[in-house]
Design an enzyme around this catalytic site. Structure first.
Site, mmCIF file in Angstrom:
data_model
loop_
_atom_site.group_PDB
_atom_site.id
_atom_site.type_symbol
_atom_site.label_atom_id
_atom_site.label_comp_id
_atom_site.label_asym_id
_atom_site.label_seq_id
_atom_site.Cartn_x
_atom_site.Cartn_y
_atom_site.Cartn_z
ATOM 1 N N GLY A 154 8.031 -4.151 69.416
ATOM 2 C CA GLY A 154 7.991 -2.004 70.369
ATOM 3 C C GLY A 154 9.742 -2.391 70.435
ATOM 4 N N ASP A 193 11.950 -4.103 69.492
ATOM 5 C CA ASP A 193 12.584 -4.886 68.668
ATOM 6 C C ASP A 193 13.830 -6.005 69.033
ATOM 7 O OD1 ASP A 193 10.640 -3.368 67.476
ATOM 8 O OD2 ASP A 193 11.297 -3.363 64.989
ATOM 9 N N GLU A 228 17.285 9.603 69.415
ATOM 10 C CA GLU A 228 16.271 7.783 69.066
ATOM 11 C C GLU A 228 16.177 7.068 70.653
ATOM 12 O OE1 GLU A 228 16.438 5.926 66.313
ATOM 13 O OE2 GLU A 228 14.880 4.371 66.575
HETATM 14 C C1 2M8 Z 1 11.346 0.349 65.453
HETATM 15 O O1 2M8 Z 1 11.405 -0.167 64.757
HETATM 16 C C2 2M8 Z 1 11.060 -0.237 63.399
HETATM 17 C C3 2M8 Z 1 10.223 -1.312 62.816
HETATM 18 O O2 2M8 Z 1 9.167 -1.232 63.919
HETATM 19 C C4 2M8 Z 1 12.605 -0.812 62.461
HETATM 20 O O3 2M8 Z 1 13.784 -0.902 63.505
HETATM 21 O O4 2M8 Z 1 12.578 -0.320 61.520
HETATM 22 C C5 2M8 Z 1 11.455 0.573 66.959
HETATM 23 O O5 2M8 Z 1 12.101 0.718 67.878
HETATM 24 C C6 2M8 Z 1 9.746 0.329 67.198
HETATM 25 O O6 2M8 Z 1 9.348 0.719 68.063
HETATM 26 C C7 2M8 Z 1 9.250 1.867 67.067
HETATM 27 O O7 2M8 Z 1 8.089 1.849 66.805
HETATM 28 C C8 2M8 Z 1 9.694 2.419 64.943
HETATM 29 C C9 2M8 Z 1 9.540 3.513 64.928
HETATM 30 O O8 2M8 Z 1 10.357 4.271 65.600
HETATM 31 O O9 2M8 Z 1 11.024 1.724 65.086
#
Ligand code: 2M8
Length: 426
Positions: free
Chosen positions: A165, A167, A398
């Site tokens: 989460g 990342d 975000e």
């Molecule tokens: C972010 O992750 C996604 C991949 O899963 C991305 O960057 O494309 C992270 O902040 C993750 O924690 C979160 O669940 C997702 C959607 O908000 O975005």
């Protein structure tokens, strides 16, 4: 939908704006994190979003979680993305054509869902809701215990930074640097169509993200002997603290639906013991991710080290240490607000880049929850206030530069709105 004095819901402009964002991001069965950057349903986002919805519309809160559980695999894993039919492949990378598993991705995310289900049930989703979701939530835990316990001690390992989460956290830099990305297939990033490159991960990191997902996909997402094949294998304190909180929540849900809570209590004891023994880095006096490929702790001062505050049985001495670390200048800017995702004093702290420094509403919320359970309501209240301060300055973004409140990443972001509502309702 909007609050009124008679509805008993807060009527502040912030609460109204938060409800409007959730409503605008609702697709009819679930909530997209963001209409632009993330046009599908994400796993741990769904849990936070359901908590927000529980204050507005408990039926939608239940639907949010049940939509996600509808994407659960037969082996019990909850995929990190449930893709929406009708959204073009180019809208998000890696999309369904990459994962090749129908309408889901193949990796998972922090298992915060039992905690969310209990919150949703408390606000009126009804006993039938818990009866429906209990077997599925228990199956998620069984999957982690059966397939991700690489050391056989009770912890769950992650095979991809996206599973954490967080990342792009510096905590994953060293384990990722050891991954040879030269064989990665060509791909095109889509995140940069919607976000400033200065806020997002580097191309080098993306190459590794894609390669790791490809390797897992080539195995048909079989976990098998993780230590034999996974080029990235980490036990993360945040993931495991939520796994533990989930086991406690499952015990409570089991008791409510007339199932046996004992296996969940036993699981919680085992995860607690492993968290406290195996993820405590004695040399640095902190919890740390354990890199199972390099066989060593990750030596970074990162927010994931504070997450064991979510363990209700954490010994008082460790609670004190984590609380002081959280309030120290490493994580808290005296002139700003909120816990930074990474050590503010580190040379590679980046105040606006995704997970490498900014403050986030969900990590503030999780840490506040942990602190409250340990009787540290004072510090928890400061964290709640910090989240409101950030949103008042930066909008429902975000993530935020904790010094100034400037918002980054996606705007009108669902979990920020959901968790602000939860704070205001409390
Ligand atoms: C972010 O992750 C996604 C991949 O899963 C991305 O960057 O494309 C992270 O902040 C993750 O924690 C979160 O669940 C997702 C959607 O908000 O975005």
């Amino acid at each position: 939908m909007t609050g009124s004095p008679s509805s008993g819901h807060p009527v502040t402009p912030l609460a109204d704006a938060a409800r409007a964002i959730l409503a605008a991001n609702w697709t009819g069965r679930s909530t997209v994190p963001s209409r632009t950057l993330y046009p599908h349903q994400w796993s741990w986002d769904a849990a936070f979003n359901a908590i927000g919805w529980s204050h507005v519309d408990p039926a939608r809160a239940a639907q949010e979680l049940e939509s996600l559980l509808g994407a659960q695999w037969d082996d019990g894993r909850i995929p990190h993305i449930a893709f929406h039919a009708g959204v073009p492949e180019e809208a998000y990378f890696p999309g369904p054509a990459f994962w090749r598993h129908g309408a889901t991705s193949g990796i998972t995310q922090p298992p915060v869902h039992p905690v969310a289900a209990l919150e949703v049930a408390r606000r009126g989703a009804g006993p039938a809701f818990l009866e429906r979701v209990y077997p599925r939530l228990a199956a998620q835990h069984d999957y982690l215990a059966r397939s991700r316990d690489a050391r056989g001690a009770g912890l769950a390992a992650i095979v991809h930074p996206w599973e954490s989460g967080l990342d792009n956290a510096p905590a994953w830099d060293e384990p990722l640097a050891a991954v040879d990305a030269s064989g990665v297939s060509p791909y095109r990033r889509r995140d940069l169509d919607h976000a400033d490159p200065a806020d997002r991960p580097s191309d080098a990191a993306y190459d590794r993200y894609v390669l790791l997902a490809e390797r897992y996909r080539e195995r048909g997402y079989e976990d098998g002997d993780l230590r034999a094949w996974s080029p990235f294998l980490v036990e993360d304190p945040l993931f495991n603290a939520l796994y533990l909180a989930g086991a406690h929540a499952l015990a409570e849900i089991a008791a409510r639906v007339g199932a046996d809570p004992a296996p969940h209590r036993a699981a919680a004891e085992r995860i607690h013991a492993a968290l406290v023994d195996r993820l405590w880095d004695e040399e640095h006096g902190r919890f740390a991710p354990y890199d199972l490929v390099a066989e060593r702790f990750v030596d970074r001062r990162s927010i994931v080290s504070l997450a064991p505050l979510l363990d209700p049985d954490l010994p008082a001495e460790r609670v004190d240490r984590l609380a002081s670390e959280l309030a120290s200048e490493h994580f808290w800017d005296p002139d700003g607000a909120g816990v930074t995702s990474y050590d503010r004093l580190a040379g590679d702290f980046e105040p606006r880049r995704y997970w490498r420094g900014p403050a986030w509403a969900n990590t503030n919320w999780l840490l506040a929850r942990g602190l409250r359970a340990h009787g540290r309501g004072d510090l928890a209240a400061r964290l709640d206030e910090a989240t409101l301060w950030l949103v008042e300055r930066g909008g429902f973004c975000e993530y935020f530069d904790a010094r100034t409140g400037e918002g980054h990443g996606s705007r009108d972001f669902s979990w920020t709105a959901a968790l602000v509502l939860d704070i205001l309702e409390r």
